[in-house]
Design a protein around this motif. Structure first.
Motif, PDB file in Angstrom:
ATOM      1  N   ILE A   1      60.393  50.589  43.718  1.00 40.30           N
ATOM      2  CA  ILE A   1      60.778  51.503  45.000  1.00 40.30           C
ATOM      3  C   ILE A   1      59.542  52.378  45.395  1.00 40.30           C
ATOM      4  CG2 ILE A   1      62.500  53.094  45.549  1.00 40.30           C
ATOM      5  CD1 ILE A   1      64.481  51.687  43.959  1.00 40.30           C
ATOM      6  N   VAL A   2      58.963  52.631  44.472  1.00 38.08           N
ATOM      7  CA  VAL A   2      57.903  53.919  45.083  1.00 38.08           C
ATOM      8  C   VAL A   2      56.538  53.041  45.247  1.00 38.08           C
ATOM      9  CG1 VAL A   2      58.991  55.781  43.818  1.00 38.08           C
ATOM     10  CG2 VAL A   2      57.211  54.578  42.346  1.00 38.08           C
ATOM     11  N   LYS A   3      56.342  51.894  44.956  1.00 36.91           N
ATOM     12  CA  LYS A   3      54.940  51.182  45.354  1.00 36.91           C
ATOM     13  C   LYS A   3      54.649  51.506  46.779  1.00 36.91           C
ATOM     14  CE  LYS A   3      52.509  46.944  44.605  1.00 36.91           C
ATOM     15  NZ  LYS A   3      52.439  45.448  44.333  1.00 36.91           N
ATOM     16  N   PRO A   4      55.630  51.279  47.745  1.00 34.28           N
ATOM     17  CA  PRO A   4      55.177  51.408  49.165  1.00 34.28           C
ATOM     18  C   PRO A   4      54.394  52.818  49.580  1.00 34.28           C
ATOM     19  CG  PRO A   4      57.360  50.427  49.173  1.00 34.28           C
ATOM     20  CD  PRO A   4      56.997  50.630  47.655  1.00 34.28           C
ATOM     21  N   PHE A   5      55.192  53.893  48.632  1.00 30.55           N
ATOM     22  CA  PHE A   5      54.626  55.120  48.881  1.00 30.55           C
ATOM     23  C   PHE A   5      53.191  55.179  48.033  1.00 30.55           C
ATOM     24  CE2 PHE A   5      59.337  55.881  49.053  1.00 30.55           C
ATOM     25  CZ  PHE A   5      59.153  56.370  50.335  1.00 30.55           C
ATOM     26  N   LYS A   6      53.154  54.618  46.941  1.00 29.08           N
ATOM     27  CA  LYS A   6      51.915  54.742  46.272  1.00 29.08           C
ATOM     28  C   LYS A   6      50.864  54.124  47.038  1.00 29.08           C
ATOM     29  CE  LYS A   6      53.340  55.355  41.369  1.00 29.08           C
ATOM     30  NZ  LYS A   6      53.785  54.641  40.094  1.00 29.08           N
ATOM     31  N   VAL A   7      50.779  53.002  47.613  1.00 27.24           N
ATOM     32  CA  VAL A   7      49.940  52.028  48.113  1.00 27.24           C
ATOM     33  C   VAL A   7      49.400  52.984  49.440  1.00 27.24           C
ATOM     34  CG1 VAL A   7      49.733  49.971  49.769  1.00 27.24           C
ATOM     35  CG2 VAL A   7      50.799  50.108  47.406  1.00 27.24           C
ATOM     36  N   THR A   8      50.565  53.594  50.204  1.00 28.13           N
ATOM     37  CA  THR A   8      50.069  54.286  51.333  1.00 28.13           C
ATOM     38  C   THR A   8      49.675  55.734  51.257  1.00 28.13           C
ATOM     39  OG1 THR A   8      52.554  54.953  51.592  1.00 28.13           O
ATOM     40  CG2 THR A   8      51.469  52.704  52.756  1.00 28.13           C
ATOM     41  N   GLU A   9      49.850  56.189  49.991  1.00 25.10           N
ATOM     42  CA  GLU A   9      49.669  57.621  49.591  1.00 25.10           C
ATOM     43  C   GLU A   9      50.463  58.662  50.254  1.00 25.10           C
ATOM     44  OE1 GLU A   9      45.427  57.747  50.372  1.00 25.10           O
ATOM     45  OE2 GLU A   9      44.861  56.510  48.634  1.00 25.10           O
ATOM     46  N   THR A  10      51.741  58.424  50.327  1.00 22.42           N
ATOM     47  CA  THR A  10      52.728  59.178  50.854  1.00 22.42           C
ATOM     48  C   THR A  10      53.774  59.643  49.924  1.00 22.42           C
ATOM     49  OG1 THR A  10      54.113  57.299  51.755  1.00 22.42           O
ATOM     50  CG2 THR A  10      52.324  58.121  53.293  1.00 22.42           C
ATOM     51  N   MET A  11      53.518  59.934  48.496  1.00 21.17           N
ATOM     52  CA  MET A  11      54.453  60.010  47.523  1.00 21.17           C
ATOM     53  C   MET A  11      54.912  61.460  48.084  1.00 21.17           C
ATOM     54  SD  MET A  11      54.853  57.951  45.386  1.00 21.17           S
ATOM     55  CE  MET A  11      55.216  58.705  43.789  1.00 21.17           C
ATOM     56  N   GLU A  12      56.076  61.430  47.658  1.00 25.67           N
ATOM     57  CA  GLU A  12      57.052  62.923  48.080  1.00 25.67           C
ATOM     58  C   GLU A  12      56.880  63.619  49.187  1.00 25.67           C
ATOM     59  OE1 GLU A  12      55.916  65.361  44.682  1.00 25.67           O
ATOM     60  OE2 GLU A  12      56.770  64.050  43.200  1.00 25.67           O
ATOM     61  N   GLN A  13      56.624  62.638  50.250  1.00 26.28           N
ATOM     62  CA  GLN A  13      56.473  63.129  51.738  1.00 26.28           C
ATOM     63  C   GLN A  13      58.006  62.653  52.550  1.00 26.28           C
ATOM     64  OE1 GLN A  13      53.077  61.761  53.945  1.00 26.28           O
ATOM     65  NE2 GLN A  13      51.592  62.754  52.327  1.00 26.28           N
TER      66      GLN A  13
ATOM     67  N   LEU B   1      47.500  47.570  57.233  1.00 30.04           N
ATOM     68  CA  LEU B   1      46.485  46.569  56.630  1.00 30.04           C
ATOM     69  C   LEU B   1      47.041  47.092  55.078  1.00 30.04           C
ATOM     70  CD1 LEU B   1      44.207  44.847  56.636  1.00 30.04           C
ATOM     71  CD2 LEU B   1      42.923  46.711  56.438  1.00 30.04           C
ATOM     72  N   GLN B   2      46.845  48.156  54.587  1.00 27.21           N
ATOM     73  CA  GLN B   2      47.352  48.571  53.180  1.00 27.21           C
ATOM     74  C   GLN B   2      48.628  47.768  52.695  1.00 27.21           C
ATOM     75  OE1 GLN B   2      47.520  52.566  54.215  1.00 27.21           O
ATOM     76  NE2 GLN B   2      45.720  53.247  52.422  1.00 27.21           N
ATOM     77  N   LEU B   3      49.737  47.867  53.546  1.00 24.73           N
ATOM     78  CA  LEU B   3      51.136  47.321  53.231  1.00 24.73           C
ATOM     79  C   LEU B   3      50.782  45.753  52.991  1.00 24.73           C
ATOM     80  CD1 LEU B   3      53.386  49.589  55.224  1.00 24.73           C
ATOM     81  CD2 LEU B   3      53.158  49.503  52.692  1.00 24.73           C
TER      82      LEU B   3
END
Length: 130
Positions: free
Chosen positions: A48-60, A96-98
């Motif tokens: 679930i948190v992988k998309p946030f980790k990849v895009t560096e948007t954790m806890e945003q 591109l990251q996703l």
């Protein structure tokens, strides 16, 4: 004025996840329940948190999702797919990251239908020559 809510639909097998992202602290609410409580022991928080980790948007962003159909595992994958697409709505520059992480591609595998005159999709009744 920037949009404060982003919507996307994620799918896997017969599971469908409708996902809304709002700026926040990283809470994940699924069908009006915390994600930990909804998925229980099989909760795959990494998926679930992988998309946030990849895009560096954790806890945003806070995630509000409604899930229908499928099993828990397919629902987790559908949720991850929906989150990825919603993140893309919020910022097209992270495409591109996703894409390189394979998060935007819907898994096309579905259950094969049972055929008539057979036991299952591929399993057959035992053949007797005499």
């Amino acid at each position: 004025m920037a949009q404060d809510r982003f919507y996307a639909t994620g799918k896997r097998k017969t599971a469908v996840a409708r996902v809304w992202l709002t700026p926040g602290t990283g809470k994940v609410i699924v069908n009006e329940v915390e994600a930990d409580a909804y998925f229980g022991q099989i909760f795959k928080s990494q998926k679930i948190v992988k998309p946030f980790k990849v895009t560096e948007t954790m806890e945003q962003f806070d995630v509000i999702a409604t899930l229908r159909g499928g099993g828990k595992s397919a629902q987790v994958d559908a949720l991850s797919h929906g989150i990825s697409k919603a993140l893309l709505e919020s910022n097209p520059a992270i495409r591109l990251q996703l894409k390189q992480s394979g998060l935007l591609t819907r898994d096309p595998r579905e259950k094969e239908r049972k055929k008539y005159g057979q036991k299952g999709a591929r399993a057959k009744f035992q053949f007797s020559k005499r």
